[in-house]
Each structure stands twice: as structure tokens, then as C-alpha cells.
Design a protein around this motif. Structure first.
Motif, PDB file in Angstrom:
ATOM      1  N   ALA A  30       0.821  -1.213   0.000  1.00  0.00           N
ATOM      2  CA  ALA A  30       0.000   0.000   0.000  1.00  0.00           C
ATOM      3  C   ALA A  30       0.853   1.261   0.000  1.00  0.00           C
ATOM      4  O   ALA A  30       0.407   2.312  -0.477  1.00  0.00           O
ATOM      5  CB  ALA A  30      -0.926   0.003   1.213  1.00  0.00           C
ATOM      6  N   GLY A  31       2.081   1.187   0.487  1.00  0.00           N
ATOM      7  CA  GLY A  31       2.952   2.352   0.540  1.00  0.00           C
ATOM      8  C   GLY A  31       3.704   2.625  -0.741  1.00  0.00           C
ATOM      9  O   GLY A  31       4.342   3.674  -0.884  1.00  0.00           O
ATOM     10  N   VAL A  32       3.653   1.698  -1.686  1.00  0.00           N
ATOM     11  CA  VAL A  32       4.385   1.873  -2.940  1.00  0.00           C
ATOM     12  C   VAL A  32       3.582   2.791  -3.861  1.00  0.00           C
ATOM     13  O   VAL A  32       2.421   2.542  -4.141  1.00  0.00           O
ATOM     14  CB  VAL A  32       4.644   0.521  -3.642  1.00  0.00           C
ATOM     15  CG1 VAL A  32       5.303   0.739  -5.003  1.00  0.00           C
ATOM     16  CG2 VAL A  32       5.507  -0.373  -2.780  1.00  0.00           C
ATOM     17  N   SER A  33       4.232   3.848  -4.291  1.00  0.00           N
ATOM     18  CA  SER A  33       3.686   4.745  -5.313  1.00  0.00           C
ATOM     19  C   SER A  33       4.874   5.281  -6.089  1.00  0.00           C
ATOM     20  O   SER A  33       6.021   5.208  -5.622  1.00  0.00           O
ATOM     21  CB  SER A  33       2.899   5.893  -4.674  1.00  0.00           C
ATOM     22  OG  SER A  33       3.777   6.755  -3.964  1.00  0.00           O
ATOM     23  N   VAL A  34       4.598   5.813  -7.263  1.00  0.00           N
ATOM     24  CA  VAL A  34       5.691   6.378  -8.055  1.00  0.00           C
ATOM     25  C   VAL A  34       6.369   7.491  -7.249  1.00  0.00           C
ATOM     26  O   VAL A  34       7.592   7.593  -7.210  1.00  0.00           O
ATOM     27  CB  VAL A  34       5.179   6.886  -9.419  1.00  0.00           C
ATOM     28  CG1 VAL A  34       6.286   7.602 -10.177  1.00  0.00           C
ATOM     29  CG2 VAL A  34       4.640   5.729 -10.247  1.00  0.00           C
ATOM     30  N   ARG A  35       5.592   8.294  -6.565  1.00  0.00           N
ATOM     31  CA  ARG A  35       6.149   9.398  -5.768  1.00  0.00           C
ATOM     32  C   ARG A  35       7.021   8.873  -4.621  1.00  0.00           C
ATOM     33  O   ARG A  35       8.134   9.359  -4.400  1.00  0.00           O
ATOM     34  CB  ARG A  35       5.031  10.266  -5.214  1.00  0.00           C
ATOM     35  CG  ARG A  35       5.530  11.462  -4.426  1.00  0.00           C
ATOM     36  CD  ARG A  35       4.375  12.304  -3.900  1.00  0.00           C
ATOM     37  NE  ARG A  35       3.417  12.627  -4.928  1.00  0.00           N
ATOM     38  CZ  ARG A  35       3.436  13.732  -5.677  1.00  0.00           C
ATOM     39  NH1 ARG A  35       4.378  14.625  -5.477  1.00  0.00           N
ATOM     40  NH2 ARG A  35       2.523  13.948  -6.588  1.00  0.00           N
ATOM     41  N   ALA A  36       6.523   7.856  -3.889  1.00  0.00           N
ATOM     42  CA  ALA A  36       7.293   7.311  -2.760  1.00  0.00           C
ATOM     43  C   ALA A  36       8.601   6.686  -3.246  1.00  0.00           C
ATOM     44  O   ALA A  36       9.650   6.859  -2.624  1.00  0.00           O
ATOM     45  CB  ALA A  36       6.457   6.280  -2.003  1.00  0.00           C
ATOM     46  N   VAL A  37       8.537   5.978  -4.356  1.00  0.00           N
ATOM     47  CA  VAL A  37       9.734   5.341  -4.905  1.00  0.00           C
ATOM     48  C   VAL A  37      10.720   6.406  -5.401  1.00  0.00           C
ATOM     49  O   VAL A  37      11.920   6.306  -5.157  1.00  0.00           O
ATOM     50  CB  VAL A  37       9.358   4.348  -6.025  1.00  0.00           C
ATOM     51  CG1 VAL A  37      10.583   3.868  -6.785  1.00  0.00           C
ATOM     52  CG2 VAL A  37       8.593   3.161  -5.441  1.00  0.00           C
ATOM     53  N   ALA A  38      10.211   7.426  -6.070  1.00  0.00           N
ATOM     54  CA  ALA A  38      11.079   8.500  -6.552  1.00  0.00           C
ATOM     55  C   ALA A  38      11.779   9.182  -5.386  1.00  0.00           C
ATOM     56  O   ALA A  38      12.988   9.445  -5.445  1.00  0.00           O
ATOM     57  CB  ALA A  38      10.267   9.508  -7.361  1.00  0.00           C
ATOM     58  N   ASN A  39      11.042   9.461  -4.319  1.00  0.00           N
ATOM     59  CA  ASN A  39      11.651  10.082  -3.145  1.00  0.00           C
ATOM     60  C   ASN A  39      12.738   9.191  -2.554  1.00  0.00           C
ATOM     61  O   ASN A  39      13.811   9.660  -2.190  1.00  0.00           O
ATOM     62  CB  ASN A  39      10.593  10.395  -2.085  1.00  0.00           C
ATOM     63  CG  ASN A  39       9.716  11.561  -2.462  1.00  0.00           C
ATOM     64  OD1 ASN A  39      10.072  12.385  -3.292  1.00  0.00           O
ATOM     65  ND2 ASN A  39       8.541  11.629  -1.861  1.00  0.00           N
ATOM     66  N   GLU A  40      12.445   7.896  -2.451  1.00  0.00           N
ATOM     67  CA  GLU A  40      13.408   6.940  -1.891  1.00  0.00           C
ATOM     68  C   GLU A  40      14.665   6.857  -2.760  1.00  0.00           C
ATOM     69  O   GLU A  40      15.776   6.768  -2.253  1.00  0.00           O
ATOM     70  CB  GLU A  40      12.753   5.564  -1.763  1.00  0.00           C
ATOM     71  CG  GLU A  40      13.609   4.513  -1.125  1.00  0.00           C
ATOM     72  CD  GLU A  40      13.761   4.692   0.380  1.00  0.00           C
ATOM     73  OE1 GLU A  40      14.791   4.223   0.901  1.00  0.00           O
ATOM     74  OE2 GLU A  40      12.885   5.270   1.030  1.00  0.00           O
ATOM     75  N   ALA A  41      14.483   6.882  -4.082  1.00  0.00           N
ATOM     76  CA  ALA A  41      15.608   6.748  -5.013  1.00  0.00           C
ATOM     77  C   ALA A  41      16.341   8.066  -5.248  1.00  0.00           C
ATOM     78  O   ALA A  41      17.446   8.073  -5.793  1.00  0.00           O
ATOM     79  CB  ALA A  41      15.111   6.198  -6.347  1.00  0.00           C
ATOM     80  N   GLY A  42      15.704   9.168  -4.870  1.00  0.00           N
ATOM     81  CA  GLY A  42      16.323  10.469  -5.110  1.00  0.00           C
ATOM     82  C   GLY A  42      16.271  10.895  -6.568  1.00  0.00           C
ATOM     83  O   GLY A  42      17.182  11.556  -7.066  1.00  0.00           O
ATOM     84  N   VAL A  43      15.198  10.487  -7.260  1.00  0.00           N
ATOM     85  CA  VAL A  43      15.019  10.850  -8.665  1.00  0.00           C
ATOM     86  C   VAL A  43      13.652  11.510  -8.832  1.00  0.00           C
ATOM     87  O   VAL A  43      12.826  11.486  -7.927  1.00  0.00           O
ATOM     88  CB  VAL A  43      15.134   9.615  -9.599  1.00  0.00           C
ATOM     89  CG1 VAL A  43      16.502   8.963  -9.475  1.00  0.00           C
ATOM     90  CG2 VAL A  43      14.035   8.605  -9.331  1.00  0.00           C
ATOM     91  N   SER A  44      13.406  12.083 -10.000  1.00  0.00           N
ATOM     92  CA  SER A  44      12.109  12.700 -10.268  1.00  0.00           C
ATOM     93  C   SER A  44      11.043  11.618 -10.454  1.00  0.00           C
ATOM     94  O   SER A  44      11.359  10.468 -10.797  1.00  0.00           O
ATOM     95  CB  SER A  44      12.182  13.561 -11.526  1.00  0.00           C
ATOM     96  OG  SER A  44      12.312  12.744 -12.678  1.00  0.00           O
TER      97      SER A  44
END
Length: 108
Positions: A30-44
Motif C-alpha cells: 500500500a505504501g508503494v507509489s511512483v512518488r514514494a519510490v522517486a523520493n526513496e531513489a532520489g530521482v524525479s
């Protein structure tokens, strides 16, 4: 299906999959989203979403990675005693990888 782009550094896609695995481990599906992943990876968000077909594609890539690691974990050199190989695999699985609460203990 993951895409490749000759302009991006070769490890970028793996960096994003690493981030998906981290978000999955911390926040669940439920916590996976493009935004959450981008924040975690440090990318847009655009770059994170470029390689995968949304949340489902990201989760599929992460689960494929986890499955591959599980197979590698159980692989033993030819001629290895099966009992010893299983014990070694179980030790690797049980070894703590990140500091955190013990099993059954609440997260801070």
C-alpha cells in the motif's frame, strides 16, 4: 516490462528497483507509489515512472528481484553437502540486514 534508455546511467533502473524494495519493506504494498519510490531513489517522479508501468510494474520488478535473490541464496556449488548448503542458506536468511526491532516487537 522494464524499459532501457541509453541516455540514463546503467545503474539507474537498479537504483529505482532498490528503492521499490526499500519502500515495500518499510511500508508494504500500500505504501508503494511512483512518488514514494522517486523520493526513496532520489530521482524525479517522471524518471521513476519511465522505466515501469506504474505501481504494478514497480512491484513486479521488485518481486522478480526478490525471487532471483531467493534462488541465488539456495544455490550451492556442485558437490556441496545438501544439509550444509541448506544450513548456510538459512543462516543468510536469518542474518539481520538492517537494524530494527526484533520479531514480534513493535516498530518505533
Amino acid at each position: 516490462m522494464p524499459k532501457t534508455d541509453p541516455v540514463d546511467p546503467p545503474g539507474r533502473q537498479q537504483q529505482i528497483v532498490d528503492a521499490v524494495v526499500a519502500v515495500l519493506a518499510r511500508d508494504g504494498i500500500a505504501g508503494v507509489s511512483v512518488r514514494a519510490v522517486a523520493n526513496e531513489a532520489g530521482v524525479s517522479t517522471g524518471l521513476a515512472g519511465y522505466y515501469f508501468d506504474g505501481k504494478t510494474g514497480m512491484i513486479e520488478a521488485a518481486l522478480r528481484r526478490i525471487g532471483d535473490q531467493d534462488v541465488d541464496l539456495l544455490a550451492a556449488p556442485r558437490g556441496t553437502d545438501p544439509t550444509a548448503a541448506l544450513r548456510q542458506a538459512l543462516r543468510r536468511v536469518a542474518a539481520p540486514r538492517h537494524p530494527g526491532p526484533a520479531l514480534g516487537q513493535p516498530r518505533p
